[in-house]
Design a protein around this motif. Structure first.
Motif, PDB file in Angstrom:
ATOM      1  N   PRO A 218       0.810  -1.222   0.000  1.00 36.59           N
ATOM      2  CA  PRO A 218       0.000   0.000   0.000  1.00 36.59           C
ATOM      3  C   PRO A 218       0.839   1.265   0.000  1.00 36.59           C
ATOM      4  O   PRO A 218       2.007   1.268   0.407  1.00 36.59           O
ATOM      5  CB  PRO A 218      -0.802  -0.125   1.298  1.00 36.59           C
ATOM      6  CG  PRO A 218       0.026  -0.985   2.180  1.00 36.59           C
ATOM      7  CD  PRO A 218       0.700  -1.963   1.267  1.00 36.59           C
ATOM      8  N   LEU A 219       0.222   2.335  -0.464  1.00 37.15           N
ATOM      9  CA  LEU A 219       0.835   3.657  -0.373  1.00 37.15           C
ATOM     10  C   LEU A 219       0.752   4.152   1.072  1.00 37.15           C
ATOM     11  O   LEU A 219      -0.120   3.738   1.836  1.00 37.15           O
ATOM     12  CB  LEU A 219       0.123   4.636  -1.299  1.00 37.15           C
ATOM     13  CG  LEU A 219       0.085   4.289  -2.791  1.00 37.15           C
ATOM     14  CD1 LEU A 219      -0.695   5.363  -3.563  1.00 37.15           C
ATOM     15  CD2 LEU A 219       1.481   4.136  -3.346  1.00 37.15           C
ATOM     16  N   VAL A 220       1.649   5.061   1.412  1.00 31.46           N
ATOM     17  CA  VAL A 220       1.651   5.650   2.748  1.00 31.46           C
ATOM     18  C   VAL A 220       0.661   6.807   2.830  1.00 31.46           C
ATOM     19  O   VAL A 220       0.063   7.060   3.877  1.00 31.46           O
ATOM     20  CB  VAL A 220       3.060   6.166   3.118  1.00 31.46           C
ATOM     21  CG1 VAL A 220       3.122   6.549   4.591  1.00 31.46           C
ATOM     22  CG2 VAL A 220       4.115   5.138   2.785  1.00 31.46           C
ATOM     23  N   HIS A 221       0.506   7.516   1.715  1.00 26.98           N
ATOM     24  CA  HIS A 221      -0.403   8.663   1.641  1.00 26.98           C
ATOM     25  C   HIS A 221      -1.159   8.609   0.320  1.00 26.98           C
ATOM     26  O   HIS A 221      -0.720   7.945  -0.634  1.00 26.98           O
ATOM     27  CB  HIS A 221       0.367   9.992   1.722  1.00 26.98           C
ATOM     28  CG  HIS A 221       1.278  10.106   2.907  1.00 26.98           C
ATOM     29  ND1 HIS A 221       0.809  10.287   4.184  1.00 26.98           N
ATOM     30  CD2 HIS A 221       2.632  10.058   2.999  1.00 26.98           C
ATOM     31  CE1 HIS A 221       1.835  10.355   5.020  1.00 26.98           C
ATOM     32  NE2 HIS A 221       2.947  10.213   4.328  1.00 26.98           N
ATOM     33  N   GLN A 222      -2.256   9.320   0.248  1.00 31.01           N
ATOM     34  CA  GLN A 222      -2.993   9.427  -0.999  1.00 31.01           C
ATOM     35  C   GLN A 222      -2.130  10.121  -2.060  1.00 31.01           C
ATOM     36  O   GLN A 222      -1.411  11.079  -1.765  1.00 31.01           O
ATOM     37  CB  GLN A 222      -4.282  10.231  -0.797  1.00 31.01           C
ATOM     38  CG  GLN A 222      -5.389   9.489  -0.083  1.00 31.01           C
ATOM     39  CD  GLN A 222      -6.032   8.413  -0.953  1.00 31.01           C
ATOM     40  OE1 GLN A 222      -5.829   8.354  -2.169  1.00 31.01           O
ATOM     41  NE2 GLN A 222      -6.824   7.551  -0.318  1.00 31.01           N
ATOM     42  N   PRO A 223      -2.163   9.642  -3.296  1.00 32.45           N
ATOM     43  CA  PRO A 223      -1.365  10.266  -4.356  1.00 32.45           C
ATOM     44  C   PRO A 223      -1.661  11.753  -4.486  1.00 32.45           C
ATOM     45  O   PRO A 223      -2.820  12.175  -4.490  1.00 32.45           O
ATOM     46  CB  PRO A 223      -1.799   9.510  -5.624  1.00 32.45           C
ATOM     47  CG  PRO A 223      -2.291   8.197  -5.123  1.00 32.45           C
ATOM     48  CD  PRO A 223      -2.925   8.481  -3.793  1.00 32.45           C
ATOM     49  N   GLY A 224      -0.599  12.538  -4.552  1.00 29.95           N
ATOM     50  CA  GLY A 224      -0.735  13.973  -4.794  1.00 29.95           C
ATOM     51  C   GLY A 224      -1.057  14.818  -3.591  1.00 29.95           C
ATOM     52  O   GLY A 224      -1.239  16.029  -3.732  1.00 29.95           O
ATOM     53  N   GLU A 225      -1.095  14.242  -2.387  1.00 31.94           N
ATOM     54  CA  GLU A 225      -1.538  15.018  -1.229  1.00 31.94           C
ATOM     55  C   GLU A 225      -0.426  15.429  -0.271  1.00 31.94           C
ATOM     56  O   GLU A 225      -0.611  16.353   0.517  1.00 31.94           O
ATOM     57  CB  GLU A 225      -2.621  14.253  -0.466  1.00 31.94           C
ATOM     58  CG  GLU A 225      -3.895  14.114  -1.277  1.00 31.94           C
ATOM     59  CD  GLU A 225      -5.065  13.575  -0.476  1.00 31.94           C
ATOM     60  OE1 GLU A 225      -4.882  13.278   0.730  1.00 31.94           O
ATOM     61  OE2 GLU A 225      -6.151  13.432  -1.062  1.00 31.94           O
ATOM     62  N   ARG A 226       0.739  14.748  -0.320  1.00 27.61           N
ATOM     63  CA  ARG A 226       1.824  15.091   0.593  1.00 27.61           C
ATOM     64  C   ARG A 226       3.171  14.907  -0.104  1.00 27.61           C
ATOM     65  O   ARG A 226       3.324  14.047  -0.967  1.00 27.61           O
ATOM     66  CB  ARG A 226       1.825  14.203   1.848  1.00 27.61           C
ATOM     67  CG  ARG A 226       0.604  14.332   2.733  1.00 27.61           C
ATOM     68  CD  ARG A 226       0.784  13.505   4.004  1.00 27.61           C
ATOM     69  NE  ARG A 226       1.877  14.005   4.817  1.00 27.61           N
ATOM     70  CZ  ARG A 226       1.755  14.971   5.729  1.00 27.61           C
ATOM     71  NH1 ARG A 226       0.579  15.533   5.935  1.00 27.61           N
ATOM     72  NH2 ARG A 226       2.791  15.371   6.431  1.00 27.61           N
ATOM     73  N   TRP A 227       4.150  15.736   0.290  1.00 28.38           N
ATOM     74  CA  TRP A 227       5.529  15.477  -0.102  1.00 28.38           C
ATOM     75  C   TRP A 227       6.096  14.491   0.898  1.00 28.38           C
ATOM     76  O   TRP A 227       6.105  14.738   2.110  1.00 28.38           O
ATOM     77  CB  TRP A 227       6.370  16.753  -0.089  1.00 28.38           C
ATOM     78  CG  TRP A 227       7.741  16.547  -0.712  1.00 28.38           C
ATOM     79  CD1 TRP A 227       8.073  16.763  -2.002  1.00 28.38           C
ATOM     80  CD2 TRP A 227       8.932  16.068  -0.063  1.00 28.38           C
ATOM     81  NE1 TRP A 227       9.403  16.444  -2.221  1.00 28.38           N
ATOM     82  CE2 TRP A 227       9.955  16.013  -1.037  1.00 28.38           C
ATOM     83  CE3 TRP A 227       9.237  15.668   1.239  1.00 28.38           C
ATOM     84  CZ2 TRP A 227      11.248  15.593  -0.752  1.00 28.38           C
ATOM     85  CZ3 TRP A 227      10.526  15.234   1.528  1.00 28.38           C
ATOM     86  CH2 TRP A 227      11.518  15.213   0.541  1.00 28.38           C
TER      87      TRP A 227
END
Length: 436
Positions: A218-227
């Motif tokens: 899984p991703l750690v954060h939603q795409p495009g929402e955090r650096w």
């Protein structure tokens, strides 16, 4: 000055060190720099001499230049503490995350060629990334109740700017970090000695397997929402392979290294070049412990795959030529390597407009931009582009003034001494840049 330390217990080895904070020192570079004027470089010479004399490092090489003029080179010390061979412009260094701008420029070539687009979904090229899951609680359990579907596609822009929500084994903790290690999602080679925690892990057997395995976690954060620092540039290497139909390392060789005259840069050190390779050291308290000696370096082996985020070995001369190409807006020695438009786009702020409040990238605690694999300045710092490496290397350009500068040493963690901030301050003095 704000920095991001390369702490051994969490962000060791490949994180960005003090480079981002250090970049903030160079707002508005002067055109007064004459790199060949040794008299203006006394502060940089003293910096290198003091670190070597105090045995904080075994060596240091600094390159500084402007426009298409040859760089001045300052070299102090030897290949290692027990070596008698002096370093010079052709000494080989592990540049780790200074690989990222190289991969970033390679990707921008394909954008310029019309073969990929910045906001194109990665799944167009790698279908396994079409249905991504995201952790609700970052670094939490990898269980159905802590997962949700991605609200938008992972894009090429996200990979280049660390905003896709992808993880990094040197940054993540808990179950996700364990999953990265188990699946071979290791972003670089460090030593033949396996160590616990973030040092551990055996890389996947190929870039294709790396990408396929990455799509299953899984991703750690939603795409495009955090650096969030990530393996985005490593995955971009696989995108480049599929789009071009050639191995990623071959693409770099044919499109960047050969045209720029970077004869010593690559993912493996040849046996005949061992005599130019530095020793690498780990700082443990007040002691520097050898972690990768040249004679038995892990870089003498063929790597399992070309690590687009942190895998290159290069020389001060070679990397200076890469930076020279950038300040030449794609041209070096009268030869066109990239289009001017591609370089200008690569060194501009590419962060997506979907970033959540207070979730972007910062330089010295202030909001800043991010380009293709490297930090970029905003406002008074506009024109800056560059990044650092985990073992004490750092390189940047100021496209507005044509200034380029780089520093090479070999110690980990690279942010331990806050050397990059001192380096940038001395570059500022040498170029007449006002501080503060």
């Amino acid at each position: 000055m704000a920095t991001v330390e390369l702490m051994l217990d969490r962000r060791a080895l490949l994180a960005r060190g003090a480079g981002a904070g250090a970049l903030a020192l160079l707002g508005g570079a002067s055109t007064a720099l004459l790199a060949q004027d040794a008299g203006s470089l006394g502060g940089l010479e003293q910096l290198a001499e003091s670190y070597v004399a105090q045995r904080k490092v075994a060596n240091m090489v600094i390159a500084i230049g402007q426009g298409q003029q040859p760089s001045a080179m300052i070299a102090r010390g030897t290949l290692g503490f027990i070596s008698r061979t002096p370093v010079d412009a052709d000494t080989l260094y592990r540049i780790y995350s200074m690989t990222k701008p190289v991969t970033g420029m390679a990707a921008m070539m394909l954008v310029d060629d019309g073969r990929i687009a910045l906001d194109q979904p990665v799944a167009d090229i790698l279908p396994a990334f079409a249905r991504l899951q995201v952790q609700k609680q970052p670094d939490g359990e990898i269980t159905p109740d802590n997962l949700e579907a991605a609200v938008r596609p992972l894009t090429m822009r996200h990979l280049l700017t660390h905003t896709g929500g992808l993880g990094y084994s040197i940054v993540q903790q808990g179950p996700l970090a364990a999953a990265y290690r188990e699946k071979g999602l290791v972003p670089a080679l460090v030593s033949r000695v396996q160590a616990p925690g973030n040092f551990a892990g055996t890389p996947a057997a190929s870039l294709e397997i790396f990408a396929d395995n990455l799509a299953t976690v899984p991703l750690v954060h939603q795409p495009g929402e955090r650096w969030s620092y990530s393996v985005g540039l490593d995955l971009m290497g696989r995108v480049i392979e599929v789009v071009t139909g050639m191995p990623f390392d071959r693409f770099l060789q044919e499109r960047i290294f050969d045209p720029c005259g970077m004869a010593s840069t690559g993912f493996q050190v040849r046996q005949e070049d061992i005599g130019r390779l530095t020793d690498n050291y780990l700082i443990a308290g007040e002691t520097l412990v050898p972690i990768d000696l040249a004679a038995n370096s892990i870089y003498l082996d063929q790597p399992p795959f070309p690590f687009g985020g942190a895998g290159l070995v290069s020389t001060p001369r070679d990397y200076d030529r890469f930076l020279q190409m950038i300040v030449g807006f794609g041209q070096i020695d009268g030869r066109r390597v990239m289009s001017e438009a591609a370089v200008r786009l690569a060194t501009s702020d590419l962060l997506p407009d979907t970033l959540a409040a207070d979730s972007g990238f910062n330089l010295d605690g202030k909001p800043a931009g991010f380009g293709a694999g490297g930090a970029v300045g905003r406002g008074a710092q506009a024109g800056l582009y560059g990044w650092s490496g985990a073992a004490g290397t750092f390189g940047f350009v100021h496209t507005g003034q044509g200034v380029r500068a780089s520093l090479f040493s070999q110690f980990m963690p690279g942010g331990q001494y806050r050397l990059q901030g001192q380096f940038l301050a001395e570059v500022a003095r040498s170029t007449g840049v006002p501080l503060g």
